[in-house]
Design an enzyme around this catalytic site. Structure first.
Site, PDB file in Angstrom:
ATOM      1  N   ASP A 176       0.859  -1.184   0.000  1.00 59.53           N
ATOM      2  CA  ASP A 176       0.000   0.000   0.000  1.00 59.53           C
ATOM      3  C   ASP A 176       0.897   1.235   0.000  1.00 59.53           C
ATOM      4  O   ASP A 176       1.787   1.353   0.851  1.00 59.53           O
ATOM      5  CB  ASP A 176      -0.872  -0.040   1.263  1.00 59.53           C
ATOM      6  CG  ASP A 176      -2.162   0.739   1.100  1.00 59.53           C
ATOM      7  OD1 ASP A 176      -2.134   1.761   0.398  1.00 59.53           O
ATOM      8  OD2 ASP A 176      -3.184   0.334   1.671  1.00 59.53           O
ATOM      9  N   GLU A 220      -4.573   2.655  -4.260  1.00 58.00           N
ATOM     10  CA  GLU A 220      -3.109   2.603  -4.241  1.00 58.00           C
ATOM     11  C   GLU A 220      -2.602   1.266  -3.693  1.00 58.00           C
ATOM     12  O   GLU A 220      -1.448   1.162  -3.277  1.00 58.00           O
ATOM     13  CB  GLU A 220      -2.554   3.751  -3.402  1.00 58.00           C
ATOM     14  CG  GLU A 220      -2.853   3.691  -1.920  1.00 58.00           C
ATOM     15  CD  GLU A 220      -4.199   4.295  -1.531  1.00 58.00           C
ATOM     16  OE1 GLU A 220      -4.365   4.639  -0.355  1.00 58.00           O
ATOM     17  OE2 GLU A 220      -5.072   4.416  -2.415  1.00 58.00           O
TER      18      GLU A 220
END
Length: 302
Positions: A176, A220
């Site tokens: 992440d 993301e």
């Protein structure tokens, strides 16, 4: 239309056809799924024996009603495809005729097992190019050109089932990007899109091994599924990916953007029954990385 323009059009068509023929010539023979939820899916047929059936360790696993664990096999030799039933409960049918013994397939022959119909396309056939394109579009994230969440989830479930049967190791990496919302807020969403595309390209070209599945899970968040890879090996790969991201210069509109990733790793072991179980374990390791200060790798501990 002038003769000159007509000649240009014909030349362009010939060039396009030649390019398609060249691309197709590099493609192996395949089965194309016709109808049902897998409609349009391509399964390559490589030299040697391909086993089709319900077992996850089959070359082409099809977990559907009416299909035996090992249903039939296809043998590719000298660009010829021979099919043979493997003692299936419900039989294998070629062009609606029950298969007895072996049969050599011709282009367009339909092989049916249970509710699944497979169309045979020989090596170099241009028809498959259209289906390759459609399949790629359906399973690829438009921005980063990685696999998408749907494709990854299906692959994850399949690989967990394979490991349960074979005992082979399997690991999952989730990463992440750190403070990505702040990056979007401070530099704009175009800058954020640039980072996602650049990072995906960076990892795909330098950090992802052949045989691994690299996907954008959402926003993301990215995932890498690593078959036949134990936890120690996966941790080392994850650390290499982290360093690649941290050391890379992401420059957009003359601004160097701060980009790092928090990464979690987990492997298939006792307590993992489904792909969701494995994902949850790796995800919890991501949170451990975030809580520990970000830009680091942690693995799941029971």
């Amino acid at each position: 239309m002038s003769d000159e323009n007509s000649t240009l059009v014909i030349t362009d068509i010939h060039a396009a056809l030649q390019a398609a023929d060249k691309e197709a010539s590099e493609k192996p023979a395949c089965f194309l799924v016709v109808g049902g939820e897998l409609n349009g899916t391509i399964f390559d047929l490589l030299d040697g024996e391909t086993v089709v059936g319900r077992n996850p360790d089959c070359t082409i696993p099809l977990e559907f009603q009416g299909i035996s664990r090992k249903h039939f096999k296809a043998i590719i030799k000298h660009e010829t495809c021979i099919v043979e039933d493997m003692g299936s409960s419900n039989g294998t049918f070629v062009n609606n005729t029950k298969l007895e013994g072996q049969k050599t397939l011709q282009k367009g022959d339909m092989v049916k097992l249970g509710s699944i119909a497979l169309k045979y396309l020989p090596k170099g056939d241009t028809e498959r190019l259209t289906y390759d394109k459609l399949h790629k579009e359906a399973n690829t994230d438009g921005l980063t050109k990685c696999y998408n969440k749907m494709y990854f989830n299906n692959k994850l479930d399949l690989e967990v089932k394979k490991s349960k049967i074979t005992g082979n190791p399997l690991s999952l990496i989730i990463f992440d990007l750190d403070h990505f919302k702040n990056l979007n807020d401070n530099f704009g969403h175009d800058a954020g899109d640039y980072v996602l595309k650049e990072m995906a390209s960076l990892l795909r070209d330098n950090g992802i091994r052949k045989g691994d599945t690299f996907a954008r899970y959402g926003g993301e968040e990215f995932v890498v599924l690593l078959p036949k890879t134990n936890l120690k090996q996966a941790f080392e790969i994850a650390e290499r990916l982290r360093k690649l991201v941290a050391k890379n210069e992401f420059v957009y509109d003359n601004n160097r953007l701060p980009v790092t990733a928090s990464i979690g790793v987990a492997d298939y072991r006792q307590g993992v029954e489904t792909g969701t179980d494995l994902f949850k374990r790796a995800d919890s390791a991501v949170y451990k990385s975030k809580e520990g200060g970000r830009n680091q790798v942690n693995f799941y501990k029971a």
